[in-house]
Design a protein around this motif. Structure first.
Motif, PDB file in Angstrom:
ATOM      1  N   THR A 110       0.808  -1.218   0.000  1.00 39.47           N
ATOM      2  CA  THR A 110       0.000   0.000   0.000  1.00 39.47           C
ATOM      3  C   THR A 110       0.840   1.268   0.000  1.00 39.47           C
ATOM      4  N   GLY A 111       2.131   1.145   0.323  1.00 37.34           N
ATOM      5  CA  GLY A 111       2.982   2.320   0.407  1.00 37.34           C
ATOM      6  C   GLY A 111       2.764   3.136   1.669  1.00 37.34           C
ATOM      7  N   ARG A 112       1.977   2.636   2.598  1.00 35.00           N
ATOM      8  CA  ARG A 112       1.686   3.397   3.815  1.00 35.00           C
ATOM      9  C   ARG A 112       2.810   3.267   4.846  1.00 35.00           C
ATOM     10  N   ASP A 113       2.979   4.338   5.604  1.00 38.36           N
ATOM     11  CA  ASP A 113       3.954   4.324   6.690  1.00 38.36           C
ATOM     12  C   ASP A 113       3.385   3.561   7.873  1.00 38.36           C
ATOM     13  N   ILE A 114       4.238   2.785   8.525  1.00 33.36           N
ATOM     14  CA  ILE A 114       3.825   1.948   9.650  1.00 33.36           C
ATOM     15  C   ILE A 114       4.782   2.188  10.816  1.00 33.36           C
ATOM     16  N   SER A 115       4.213   2.447  11.989  1.00 32.58           N
ATOM     17  CA  SER A 115       4.995   2.516  13.217  1.00 32.58           C
ATOM     18  C   SER A 115       4.353   1.588  14.239  1.00 32.58           C
ATOM     19  N   HIS A 116       5.160   0.814  14.915  1.00 29.86           N
ATOM     20  CA  HIS A 116       4.618  -0.103  15.914  1.00 29.86           C
ATOM     21  C   HIS A 116       5.731  -0.513  16.876  1.00 29.86           C
ATOM     22  N   ARG A 117       5.339  -1.097  17.990  1.00 32.08           N
ATOM     23  CA  ARG A 117       6.294  -1.595  18.963  1.00 32.08           C
ATOM     24  C   ARG A 117       6.360  -3.112  18.924  1.00 32.08           C
ATOM     25  N   VAL A 118       7.507  -3.616  19.380  1.00 28.59           N
ATOM     26  CA  VAL A 118       7.715  -5.042  19.589  1.00 28.59           C
ATOM     27  C   VAL A 118       8.346  -5.202  20.966  1.00 28.59           C
ATOM     28  N   LEU A 139      -1.765  -4.995  15.756  1.00 28.55           N
ATOM     29  CA  LEU A 139      -2.952  -4.150  15.632  1.00 28.55           C
ATOM     30  C   LEU A 139      -2.584  -2.767  15.126  1.00 28.55           C
ATOM     31  N   ALA A 140      -1.456  -2.212  15.584  1.00 27.08           N
ATOM     32  CA  ALA A 140      -1.023  -0.898  15.097  1.00 27.08           C
ATOM     33  C   ALA A 140      -0.709  -0.953  13.605  1.00 27.08           C
ATOM     34  N   ILE A 141      -0.129  -2.069  13.141  1.00 27.03           N
ATOM     35  CA  ILE A 141       0.149  -2.226  11.713  1.00 27.03           C
ATOM     36  C   ILE A 141      -1.152  -2.229  10.914  1.00 27.03           C
ATOM     37  N   LEU A 142      -2.114  -3.029  11.372  1.00 29.86           N
ATOM     38  CA  LEU A 142      -3.395  -3.116  10.645  1.00 29.86           C
ATOM     39  C   LEU A 142      -4.156  -1.803  10.708  1.00 29.86           C
ATOM     40  N   ASN A 143      -4.064  -1.092  11.831  1.00 30.91           N
ATOM     41  CA  ASN A 143      -4.721   0.224  11.899  1.00 30.91           C
ATOM     42  C   ASN A 143      -4.151   1.159  10.842  1.00 30.91           C
ATOM     43  N   ALA A 144      -2.836   1.116  10.641  1.00 29.28           N
ATOM     44  CA  ALA A 144      -2.208   1.962   9.626  1.00 29.28           C
ATOM     45  C   ALA A 144      -2.654   1.568   8.221  1.00 29.28           C
ATOM     46  N   ALA A 209      -6.257   2.985  40.268  1.00 31.31           N
ATOM     47  CA  ALA A 209      -6.365   4.370  40.725  1.00 31.31           C
ATOM     48  C   ALA A 209      -5.454   4.628  41.921  1.00 31.31           C
ATOM     49  N   ARG A 210      -5.234   3.617  42.750  1.00 29.30           N
ATOM     50  CA  ARG A 210      -4.386   3.795  43.923  1.00 29.30           C
ATOM     51  C   ARG A 210      -2.900   3.761  43.578  1.00 29.30           C
ATOM     52  N   GLN A 211      -2.513   2.961  42.580  1.00 24.45           N
ATOM     53  CA  GLN A 211      -1.096   2.728  42.303  1.00 24.45           C
ATOM     54  C   GLN A 211      -0.548   3.544  41.139  1.00 24.45           C
ATOM     55  N   TYR A 212      -1.409   4.096  40.283  1.00 23.24           N
ATOM     56  CA  TYR A 212      -0.940   4.843  39.112  1.00 23.24           C
ATOM     57  C   TYR A 212      -0.894   6.331  39.417  1.00 23.24           C
ATOM     58  N   ASP A 213       0.133   6.984  38.905  1.00 26.43           N
ATOM     59  CA  ASP A 213       0.195   8.441  38.904  1.00 26.43           C
ATOM     60  C   ASP A 213      -1.059   8.962  38.192  1.00 26.43           C
ATOM     61  N   PRO A 214      -1.721  10.010  38.702  1.00 30.53           N
ATOM     62  CA  PRO A 214      -2.924  10.523  38.024  1.00 30.53           C
ATOM     63  C   PRO A 214      -2.680  10.929  36.580  1.00 30.53           C
ATOM     64  N   ALA A 215      -1.432  11.284  36.245  1.00 33.47           N
ATOM     65  CA  ALA A 215      -1.104  11.664  34.864  1.00 33.47           C
ATOM     66  C   ALA A 215      -0.290  10.588  34.158  1.00 33.47           C
ATOM     67  N   ALA A 216      -0.396   9.347  34.611  1.00 31.22           N
ATOM     68  CA  ALA A 216       0.393   8.262  34.021  1.00 31.22           C
ATOM     69  C   ALA A 216       0.179   8.168  32.517  1.00 31.22           C
ATOM     70  N   GLU A 217       1.270   7.961  31.791  1.00 34.02           N
ATOM     71  CA  GLU A 217       1.196   7.728  30.344  1.00 34.02           C
ATOM     72  C   GLU A 217       1.070   6.226  30.103  1.00 34.02           C
ATOM     73  N   VAL A 218       0.075   5.829  29.330  1.00 36.86           N
ATOM     74  CA  VAL A 218      -0.156   4.403  29.081  1.00 36.86           C
ATOM     75  C   VAL A 218      -0.306   4.178  27.582  1.00 36.86           C
ATOM     76  N   THR A 219       0.237   3.056  27.106  1.00 34.05           N
ATOM     77  CA  THR A 219       0.149   2.690  25.694  1.00 34.05           C
ATOM     78  C   THR A 219      -0.222   1.229  25.598  1.00 34.05           C
ATOM     79  N   TYR A 220      -1.268   0.937  24.829  1.00 34.25           N
ATOM     80  CA  TYR A 220      -1.799  -0.413  24.701  1.00 34.25           C
ATOM     81  C   TYR A 220      -1.843  -0.823  23.226  1.00 34.25           C
ATOM     82  N   PRO A 221      -2.287  -2.044  22.907  1.00 29.45           N
ATOM     83  CA  PRO A 221      -2.320  -2.468  21.504  1.00 29.45           C
ATOM     84  C   PRO A 221      -3.040  -1.446  20.616  1.00 29.45           C
ATOM     85  N   GLY A 222      -2.435  -1.165  19.483  1.00 30.85           N
ATOM     86  CA  GLY A 222      -2.917  -0.127  18.591  1.00 30.85           C
ATOM     87  C   GLY A 222      -1.977   1.057  18.570  1.00 30.85           C
ATOM     88  N   GLY A 223      -1.185   1.215  19.651  1.00 31.06           N
ATOM     89  CA  GLY A 223      -0.107   2.186  19.662  1.00 31.06           C
ATOM     90  C   GLY A 223      -0.473   3.606  20.017  1.00 31.06           C
TER      91      GLY A 223
END
Length: 327
Positions: A110-118, A139-144, A209-223
């Motif tokens: 497709t010529g599309r750019d793909i970014s994902h984690r492993v 999932l991040a690849i397929l989303n792209a 809610a008790r253990q995470y920083d209120p501003a915690a950065e989180v990344t899940y499948p899909g990127g």
């Protein structure tokens, strides 16, 4: 003097050994180095299926290069611990960039750019990788590429000639006992992360809610990055809702604390059981599933402040499609 018996003196430590081999194989496009880097009887546990031996590992690498000829890997984190007299266990997180310029795994180019984690766990013995567990954010690849994971799974099964001829994904039937069954190290940060996720999987969602920083950065499948305990609740709640009766098990937990870096931790875990709930994988199918996941985290003064969790969602959909006889 080598950092560990059995390893060459040129390696400063386990991350140096692993990063240099990554560059040789992927940056330098030296797939022939797989025969030197991986043990002859190496096993790779990955969502799309088990790989046994150097030939299978090289063939899989060639298929990835065919689909994404310019793929480049950028190491983000490596957490490691000595696992024996001449061996280490190392967990690494990679950021990958590529262009979908070739045919193969993901259909016509497709010529599309793909970014994902492993994310991988590597058991290295001497100068070789003897066993690997790998979770890619497919999932991040397929989303792209604009393709839903269930559609991709059905198309992939059909392209291989139907359920009877399809290469089996990792599942309760195809997974094999690990050759290395070490549990990581005794770091309190690894144990803290293990405790948080185990309690969530047991139904104690409020622990986030008790253990995470209120501003915690989180990344899940899909990127796509998100923030805060509520985002963590959405992912972990949807995952558990899909398999409410499944057995959750932490396979490996490690942590590191070395200034000036923040305390860090990594987990490899599985969720094994029946897909009998609505959630991350759509309508209940009744299929017996194996979900292999990896989680890494950083901690700060206000709790867990960064989390990365990967599950190969399309590979789980492949299990569902095959169990239903689709394709």
């Amino acid at each position: 003097m080598p950092f560990l018996p059995g390893f060459d003196e040129r390696w400063r430590d386990a991350p140096d050994f692993i990063d240099c081999t990554l560059r040789e194989i992927w940056t330098d496009r030296r797939l022939d180095r797989i025969a030197k880097v991986y043990a002859g009887d190496a096993v790779v546990h990955a969502g799309p299926g088990l790989l046994r031996g150097r030939d299978a590992i090289r063939a899989e690498a060639q298929s990835r290069l065919s689909a994404m000829p310019d793929i480049a890997f950028f190491p983000e984190e490596t957490i490691w611990a000595q696992s024996g007299y001449k061996s280490v266990l190392a967990a690494r997180r990679l950021w990958c960039r590529a262009t979908h310029d070739g045919p193969g795994l993901y259909g016509a180019p497709t010529g599309r750019d793909i970014s994902h984690r492993v994310m991988t766990d590597l058991w290295c013995r001497g100068n070789e990788i003897a066993e690997e567990w790998r979770v890619a954010d497919t999932l991040a690849i397929l989303n792209a590429l604009g393709e839903p994971p269930d559609d991709w799974a059905r198309r992939s099964v059909a392209a291989q000639g139907g359920p009877e001829r399809c290469a089996p994904p990792l599942s309760p039937e195809t997974e094999v006992p690990p050759r290395f069954d070490g549990k990581g190290n005794t770091s309190p940060w690894g144990q803290t992360l293990s405790d948080i996720i185990t309690r969530v999987m047991a139904g104690e969602i409020a622990v986030l809610a008790r253990q995470y920083d209120p501003a915690a950065e989180v990344t899940y499948p899909g990127g796509q990055p998100d923030s805060g305990p509520a985002a963590a609740e959405r992912f972990w709640g949807a995952l558990r809702a899909s398999l409410p009766s499944a057995r959750f098990a932490v396979q490996s937990a490690m942590g590191e604390e070395d200034a000036p870096a923040s305390p860090r931790a990594t987990l490899r875990w599985t969720l094994t059981g029946r897909h009998d709930g609505w959630g991350l994988f759509g309508a209940p199918s009744g299929a017996e599933l194996l979900v292999m996941g990896m989680t890494q985290a950083e901690f700060g003064p206000d709790g867990l402040r960064r989390e990365w969790t990967l599950v190969d969602v399309p590979a789980v959909w492949m299990q569902i499609v095959l169990a239903r006889g689709d394709g």
